[in-house]
Design an enzyme around this catalytic site. Sequence first.
Site, PDB file in Angstrom:
ATOM      1  N   LYS A 188     -18.408  14.493 -43.750  1.00 21.85           N
ATOM      2  CA  LYS A 188     -17.061  15.090 -43.794  1.00 21.85           C
ATOM      3  C   LYS A 188     -16.056  14.171 -44.485  1.00 21.85           C
ATOM      4  CE  LYS A 188     -17.612  18.745 -40.529  1.00 21.85           C
ATOM      5  NZ  LYS A 188     -17.497  19.255 -39.173  1.00 21.85           N
ATOM      6  N   ARG A 223     -24.868  17.819 -35.534  1.00 22.30           N
ATOM      7  CA  ARG A 223     -25.112  18.740 -36.653  1.00 22.30           C
ATOM      8  C   ARG A 223     -25.058  17.913 -37.934  1.00 22.30           C
ATOM      9  NH1 ARG A 223     -22.115  21.577 -40.296  1.00 22.30           N
ATOM     10  NH2 ARG A 223     -22.841  23.668 -40.841  1.00 22.30           N
TER      11      ARG A 223
HETATM   12  N1  HH2 Z   1     -18.773  21.992 -39.490  1.00 22.62           N
HETATM   13  C1  HH2 Z   1     -18.950  22.789 -40.561  1.00 22.62           C
HETATM   14  C2  HH2 Z   1     -19.547  24.049 -40.415  1.00 22.62           C
HETATM   15  N2  HH2 Z   1     -19.972  24.484 -39.219  1.00 22.62           N
HETATM   16  N3  HH2 Z   1     -20.298  24.099 -36.917  1.00 22.62           N
HETATM   17  C3  HH2 Z   1     -20.128  23.320 -35.836  1.00 22.62           C
HETATM   18  N4  HH2 Z   1     -20.574  23.737 -34.634  1.00 22.62           N
HETATM   19  N5  HH2 Z   1     -19.529  22.094 -35.914  1.00 22.62           N
HETATM   20  C4  HH2 Z   1     -19.060  21.610 -37.088  1.00 22.62           C
HETATM   21  O1  HH2 Z   1     -18.498  20.484 -37.104  1.00 22.62           O
HETATM   22  C5  HH2 Z   1     -19.206  22.414 -38.270  1.00 22.62           C
HETATM   23  C6  HH2 Z   1     -19.824  23.683 -38.134  1.00 22.62           C
HETATM   24  C7  HH2 Z   1     -18.498  22.335 -41.911  1.00 22.62           C
HETATM   25  O2  HH2 Z   1     -19.483  21.634 -42.595  1.00 22.62           O
HETATM   26  P1  HH2 Z   1     -20.543  22.229 -43.664  1.00 22.62           P
HETATM   27  O3  HH2 Z   1     -21.306  23.379 -43.124  1.00 22.62           O
HETATM   28  O4  HH2 Z   1     -21.365  21.094 -44.093  1.00 22.62           O
HETATM   29  O5  HH2 Z   1     -19.666  22.706 -44.885  1.00 22.62           O
HETATM   30  P2  HH2 Z   1     -19.091  24.127 -45.301  1.00 22.62           P
HETATM   31  O6  HH2 Z   1     -18.291  24.638 -44.189  1.00 22.62           O
HETATM   32  O7  HH2 Z   1     -18.276  23.823 -46.541  1.00 22.62           O
HETATM   33  O8  HH2 Z   1     -20.243  25.040 -45.606  1.00 22.62           O
END
Ligand code: HH2
Length: 241
Positions: A188, A223
């Site tokens: 992040k 995660r």
């Molecule tokens: N962070 C993201 C997405 N889903 N779900 C949970 N439970 N906790 C989190 O911290 C979380 C989440 C954001 O990260 P990422 O999926 O890598 O990126 P994007 O939202 O751009 O697809």
Amino acid sequence: MGVLNVTPDSFSDGGRWLDPGAAVAHGLQMAAEGADVVDVGGESTRPGAEPVPVDEELRRVLPVIEALAPSVRVSIDTRKAEVAEAAIAAGATLVNDVSASLAPVAAAAGPGVGWVAMHMQGDPRTMQESPTYRDVVAEVRDFLVERAASAGVAEVWIDPGIGFGKTMAHLDELVATGLPVVVGTSRKSFLGRLTGGAPADDRVEASVATAAWALAQGAAMVRVHDVAPTVAAARLLSRSA
Ligand code: HH2
């Protein structure tokens, strides 16, 4: 929990797993590396992301879930009830819900389906513009405990939503609720700031360090994008505990 974003625009792995075959192979790879859950998402929640229509989100995630579900537990990372329902029908058994609003879907699916409730103020387009809290730790904790208590779901996880308008939480206070805590720090942007501007792909050490920190604080699940080094760190911690 290994992250599998079947999106063109996720902040770190956007576009890498858009091809269903590549996505399934990566999901199986993460399972082989020790992921207990593969978290399939078809809509980015990065700040400023544009919403994705239901049909498009379904087109992205369903073939991947169907292919993975016989081999590994699959969670569906969505904010839409229709997508969560279809994902469960395709084999997902955990609803990863950054909107903390889909408990009725998980409850209707019965005891085999769990629910991750994440805290976010506003929505992804606005969440980092001007988050305002009087007492962020208490507000996040009370919100999640209330949602968990009223969910009607046997398996509930809570997640402070790191990066969603907040950086690091007092995890011990969430752990003290007795509910299993999920933490997502992986790659992040605050890690970019802390590491002097490292791009998302160069945040592996920082991601593993913060995942290990979260587990040491009592988090029940992390995660992550980088499963192998995180599993290695988690195993090391459990041996030294
Ligand atoms: N962070 C993201 C997405 N889903 N779900 C949970 N439970 N906790 C989190 O911290 C979380 C989440 C954001 O990260 P990422 O999926 O890598 O990126 P994007 O939202 O751009 O697809």
